[in-house]
Scaffold this motif. Sequence first.
Motif, PDB file in Angstrom:
ATOM      1  N   GLY A  25      20.038   3.011  -0.071  1.00  0.00           N
ATOM      2  CA  GLY A  25      19.949   1.576   0.888  1.00  0.00           C
ATOM      3  C   GLY A  25      18.393   1.051   0.183  1.00  0.00           C
ATOM      4  N   LEU A  26      18.032  -0.240   1.050  1.00  0.00           N
ATOM      5  CA  LEU A  26      17.034  -0.891   0.996  1.00  0.00           C
ATOM      6  C   LEU A  26      15.819  -0.324   1.746  1.00  0.00           C
ATOM      7  CD1 LEU A  26      18.268  -4.527   1.071  1.00  0.00           C
ATOM      8  CD2 LEU A  26      17.591  -3.254  -0.926  1.00  0.00           C
ATOM      9  N   ASP A  27      14.754  -0.495   1.225  1.00  0.00           N
ATOM     10  CA  ASP A  27      13.393   0.140   2.007  1.00  0.00           C
ATOM     11  C   ASP A  27      12.866  -1.229   2.757  1.00  0.00           C
ATOM     12  OD1 ASP A  27      11.118   1.241   2.907  1.00  0.00           O
ATOM     13  OD2 ASP A  27       9.986   1.257   1.151  1.00  0.00           O
ATOM     14  N   THR A  28      13.261  -1.416   4.047  1.00  0.00           N
ATOM     15  CA  THR A  28      12.930  -2.403   5.000  1.00  0.00           C
ATOM     16  C   THR A  28      11.432  -2.278   5.600  1.00  0.00           C
ATOM     17  OG1 THR A  28      13.899  -1.731   6.782  1.00  0.00           O
ATOM     18  CG2 THR A  28      15.339  -3.126   5.436  1.00  0.00           C
ATOM     19  N   GLU A  29      11.065  -1.161   5.390  1.00  0.00           N
ATOM     20  CA  GLU A  29       9.787  -0.796   6.006  1.00  0.00           C
ATOM     21  C   GLU A  29       8.602  -1.038   5.007  1.00  0.00           C
ATOM     22  OE1 GLU A  29       8.809   0.226   9.234  1.00  0.00           O
ATOM     23  OE2 GLU A  29      11.239   0.195   9.823  1.00  0.00           O
ATOM     24  N   GLY A  30       8.983  -1.407   3.746  1.00  0.00           N
ATOM     25  CA  GLY A  30       7.978  -1.233   2.633  1.00  0.00           C
ATOM     26  C   GLY A  30       7.192  -2.657   2.683  1.00  0.00           C
ATOM     27  N   GLU A  31       7.851  -3.712   3.152  1.00  0.00           N
ATOM     28  CA  GLU A  31       7.220  -4.823   3.054  1.00  0.00           C
ATOM     29  C   GLU A  31       7.029  -5.306   4.379  1.00  0.00           C
ATOM     30  OE1 GLU A  31       6.328  -6.342   0.273  1.00  0.00           O
ATOM     31  OE2 GLU A  31       7.021  -4.643  -1.063  1.00  0.00           O
ATOM     32  N   THR A  32       6.182  -4.826   5.101  1.00  0.00           N
ATOM     33  CA  THR A  32       5.924  -5.288   6.485  1.00  0.00           C
ATOM     34  C   THR A  32       4.827  -6.177   6.526  1.00  0.00           C
ATOM     35  OG1 THR A  32       4.549  -3.396   7.032  1.00  0.00           O
ATOM     36  CG2 THR A  32       6.873  -3.313   7.524  1.00  0.00           C
ATOM     37  N   HIS A  33       4.773  -7.164   7.532  1.00  0.00           N
ATOM     38  CA  HIS A  33       3.461  -8.255   7.462  1.00  0.00           C
ATOM     39  C   HIS A  33       2.637  -7.696   8.510  1.00  0.00           C
ATOM     40  CE1 HIS A  33       1.656 -12.108   7.443  1.00  0.00           C
ATOM     41  NE2 HIS A  33       1.951 -12.241   8.789  1.00  0.00           N
ATOM     42  N   GLN A  34       1.572  -7.836   8.317  1.00  0.00           N
ATOM     43  CA  GLN A  34       0.389  -7.518   9.087  1.00  0.00           C
ATOM     44  C   GLN A  34      -0.521  -8.525   9.314  1.00  0.00           C
ATOM     45  OE1 GLN A  34       0.253  -4.362  10.546  1.00  0.00           O
ATOM     46  NE2 GLN A  34       1.996  -3.682   9.483  1.00  0.00           N
ATOM     47  N   GLY A  35      -0.472  -9.384  10.230  1.00  0.00           N
ATOM     48  CA  GLY A  35      -1.127 -10.530  10.473  1.00  0.00           C
ATOM     49  C   GLY A  35      -0.528 -11.377  11.681  1.00  0.00           C
ATOM     50  N   ASP A  36      -1.054 -12.573  11.897  1.00  0.00           N
ATOM     51  CA  ASP A  36      -0.561 -13.430  12.766  1.00  0.00           C
ATOM     52  C   ASP A  36      -0.059 -14.648  12.298  1.00  0.00           C
ATOM     53  OD1 ASP A  36      -1.732 -11.573  14.721  1.00  0.00           O
ATOM     54  OD2 ASP A  36      -3.719 -12.701  14.669  1.00  0.00           O
ATOM     55  N   VAL A  37       0.828 -15.348  13.182  1.00  0.00           N
ATOM     56  CA  VAL A  37       1.394 -16.642  12.803  1.00  0.00           C
ATOM     57  C   VAL A  37       1.367 -17.394  14.006  1.00  0.00           C
ATOM     58  CG1 VAL A  37       3.529 -17.802  12.229  1.00  0.00           C
ATOM     59  CG2 VAL A  37       3.193 -15.411  11.496  1.00  0.00           C
ATOM     60  N   GLU A  38       0.774 -18.651  13.544  1.00  0.00           N
ATOM     61  CA  GLU A  38       0.442 -19.663  14.652  1.00  0.00           C
ATOM     62  C   GLU A  38       1.122 -20.879  14.251  1.00  0.00           C
ATOM     63  OE1 GLU A  38      -3.830 -20.036  15.579  1.00  0.00           O
ATOM     64  OE2 GLU A  38      -4.195 -18.002  15.578  1.00  0.00           O
ATOM     65  N   TYR A  39       1.772 -21.393  15.184  1.00  0.00           N
ATOM     66  CA  TYR A  39       2.320 -22.857  15.161  1.00  0.00           C
ATOM     67  C   TYR A  39       1.555 -23.964  16.048  1.00  0.00           C
ATOM     68  CZ  TYR A  39       6.300 -20.125  13.260  1.00  0.00           C
ATOM     69  OH  TYR A  39       7.035 -19.364  12.423  1.00  0.00           O
ATOM     70  N   GLU A  40       1.527 -25.147  15.419  1.00  0.00           N
ATOM     71  CA  GLU A  40       0.952 -26.331  16.144  1.00  0.00           C
ATOM     72  C   GLU A  40       2.079 -27.284  16.298  1.00  0.00           C
ATOM     73  OE1 GLU A  40      -2.668 -29.373  15.656  1.00  0.00           O
ATOM     74  OE2 GLU A  40      -2.766 -27.486  15.207  1.00  0.00           O
ATOM     75  N   PHE A  41       2.503 -27.611  17.596  1.00  0.00           N
ATOM     76  CA  PHE A  41       3.406 -28.774  17.698  1.00  0.00           C
ATOM     77  C   PHE A  41       2.853 -29.946  18.061  1.00  0.00           C
ATOM     78  CE2 PHE A  41       5.326 -24.694  18.910  1.00  0.00           C
ATOM     79  CZ  PHE A  41       6.501 -24.668  18.167  1.00  0.00           C
TER      80      PHE A  41
END
Length: 63
Positions: A25-41
């Motif tokens: 299978g694919l390694d889905t844990e290998g490319e995890t994102h460590q950070g924040d995402v912010e949106y401004e509407f």
Amino acid sequence: MGFGSYDESEQENQEYDTDFDDDDGLDTEGETHQGDVEYEFTASNDELLDRLEEMKEDKSTNT
């Protein structure tokens, strides 16, 4: 044997390989994102709801 017909003995003797290796299978844990995402509407709720209605109308007229 014609198209669509089969030998019943072949159906009874089928073997299935159900042993799945973890490496297949694919390694889905290998490319995890460590950070924040912010949106401004910048649009108001009314503007967003109006746009949603327009999108729904466009979809219903295209089908």
